[in-house]
Design a protein around this motif. Structure first.
Motif, mmCIF file in Angstrom:
data_model
loop_
_atom_site.group_PDB
_atom_site.id
_atom_site.type_symbol
_atom_site.label_atom_id
_atom_site.label_comp_id
_atom_site.label_asym_id
_atom_site.label_seq_id
_atom_site.Cartn_x
_atom_site.Cartn_y
_atom_site.Cartn_z
ATOM 1 N N UNK A 10 0.816 -1.209 0.000
ATOM 2 C CA UNK A 10 0.000 0.000 0.000
ATOM 3 C C UNK A 10 0.853 1.264 0.000
ATOM 4 N N UNK A 11 1.986 1.184 0.719
ATOM 5 C CA UNK A 11 2.833 2.388 0.803
ATOM 6 C C UNK A 11 3.436 2.738 -0.565
ATOM 7 N N UNK A 12 3.492 1.785 -1.477
ATOM 8 C CA UNK A 12 3.992 2.066 -2.821
ATOM 9 C C UNK A 12 3.120 3.097 -3.516
ATOM 10 N N UNK A 13 1.866 3.200 -3.079
ATOM 11 C CA UNK A 13 0.960 4.151 -3.722
ATOM 12 C C UNK A 13 0.811 5.455 -2.943
ATOM 13 N N UNK A 14 1.640 5.610 -1.910
ATOM 14 C CA UNK A 14 1.628 6.891 -1.184
ATOM 15 C C UNK A 14 2.450 7.899 -1.949
ATOM 16 N N UNK A 15 2.037 9.149 -1.963
ATOM 17 C CA UNK A 15 2.875 10.174 -2.584
ATOM 18 C C UNK A 15 3.670 10.860 -1.500
#
Ligand SMILES: *[C@@H]1O[C@H](CO)[C@@H](O)[C@H](O)[C@H]1NC(C)=O
Length: 382
Positions: A10-15
């Motif tokens: 999920x953190x891969x999609x955090x900006x």
């Protein structure tokens, strides 16, 4: 420690956005703006406006040069009497190439016939004191013929020269005082140059499309008044190279004519023009008079009424013109534009890097700024 795969994914999609520290320091602030402004000036002024960084360029040029010389003159030499010289006589070769030789002076040896005569005293290998110095059948090194075995001398004790079999009488060396074809100074050369930039499919010639036949019959190139007239006076070409035609005509020389095409194809067809420059190539400040000059020999053969072959030998001096064509064309292209904008932006980043260095390591309050900028995260606190 167990890795929570779901959280990582999920953190891969955090900006993530950067955090800035504003330093209220006027000195560094001004320094930063000055660096930014000068980099911006460099990128816009030099990279984009001067060097045309938004253009794709082509340096290889395809070119064809055709020349034609006009003018006739009359000479009166003691050997063969009056002689009319047309371009077919004084231009070598005649087919109008981009390297051409124009005869400006000559030494004529008329009516040579194969036979026996004395070798020139100027040829060192031809000198002799007795017949044994002239072995029969051996050619004289750098001489005019083959030795016959006889040494010809004026009297018993002098140094003579070997008798040779060759074209007699041999050429007499002369001191040249005036160029016999000095009037070629007023002759003209018409240079037609067709070019093509293959990458852009652009072709053009140095003869103006708007120029009518009558313009080409009367115009003469002049850097200011007629820069696009392709007809040049030979005397002007030599003058523009910084030399005097009559001086150069005496012993010959070599002149380079450079045609440069620097074309900005964004500006359109009619803005692409040639520029001519002239330089003397066989001349430099260290060369002495022995090495400068240009001459060679050729002969005309004919049969006299009795059927014997004779020839007229000509040693000609002249000016050789070498025409070279260089060119560069540029046209807008999105790829070099993006590359140059990109490298410009990266360069702007160098400004803030430099100011960071000053702020964090060279100021009195550096430690304070460092503490603000680099936060130390303590895992126990988290
Ligand atoms: C070249 O032409 C000019 C003007 O027609 C004349 O004054 C000059 O003497 C000529 N030069 C030679 C070398 O004949």
């Amino acid at each position: 420690m167990a890795v929570d795969l779901r959280a990582v994914l999920l953190s891969a999609f955090d900006y993530k956005t950067e955090k800035y520290v504003i330093a209220k320091n006027k000195k560094v602030g001004i320094l930063y703006r000055v660096i930014q402004l000068s980099l911006l000036g460099y990128i816009i002024g030099w990279v984009f406006l001067t060097k045309k960084g938004y253009q794709e360029t082509e340096e290889s040029i395809q070119s064809s040069v055709i020349t034609k010389v006009k003018g006739v003159l009359l000479t009166n030499s003691s050997g063969t009497g009056p002689r009319l010289w047309g371009p077919e006589d004084y231009v070598i070769p005649q087919q109008g190439e981009d390297v051409l030789f124009i005869t400006t002076n000559f030494i004529e040896t008329p009516n040579q016939k194969l036979g026996y005569c004395a070798e020139s005293f100027k040829v060192l290998d031809g000198r002799c004191r007795k017949n044994e110095d002239c072995p029969e059948g051996e050619a004289v090194v750098a001489g005019n013929g083959v030795r016959t075995g006889r040494c010809l001398k004026k009297d018993r004790n002098s140094t003579g020269t070997c008798e040779i079999y060759g074209w007699c009488p041999i050429e007499k060396s002369q001191r040249l005082i005036v160029p016999l074809l000095g009037k070629t100074e007023n002759f003209t050369i018409y240079i037609k140059n067709f070019i093509r930039f293959p990458k852009f499919g652009f072709s053009k010639s140095n003869v103006l499309d708007t120029a009518g036949d009558s313009y080409l019959k009367t115009c003469l190139y002049d850097a200011i008044a007629h820069p696009y007239c392709p007809i040049f006076r030979l005397g002007d070409i030599v003058l523009r190279s910084g030399h005097d035609f009559q001086d150069m005509a005496l012993l010959g020389g070599s002149i380079g004519i450079l045609i440069e095409w620097h074309c900005d194809l964004d500006k359109g067809y009619s803005h692409c023009h040639p520029r001519y420059t002239f330089t003397r190539l066989d001349f430099n400040s260290t060369a002495n008079s022995v090495s400068s000059g240009y001459n060679f020999r050729y002969a005309h053969y004919f049969k006299n009424p009795a059927g014997e072959t004779h020839r007229t030998l000509l040693k000609v001096y002249g000016i050789r013109f070498d025409i070279q064509v260089h060119g560069r064309a540029g046209k807008f292209n999105i790829i070099p534009t993006i590359i140059n904008i990109g490298s410009g932006l990266a360069l702007m980043g160098a400004g803030s890097f430099f100011c960071d260095m000053v702020l964090l390591y060279m100021m009195k309050k550096s430690t304070l700024y460092r503490e603000r900028k680099f936060e130390k995260a303590n895992k126990y606190v988290i």
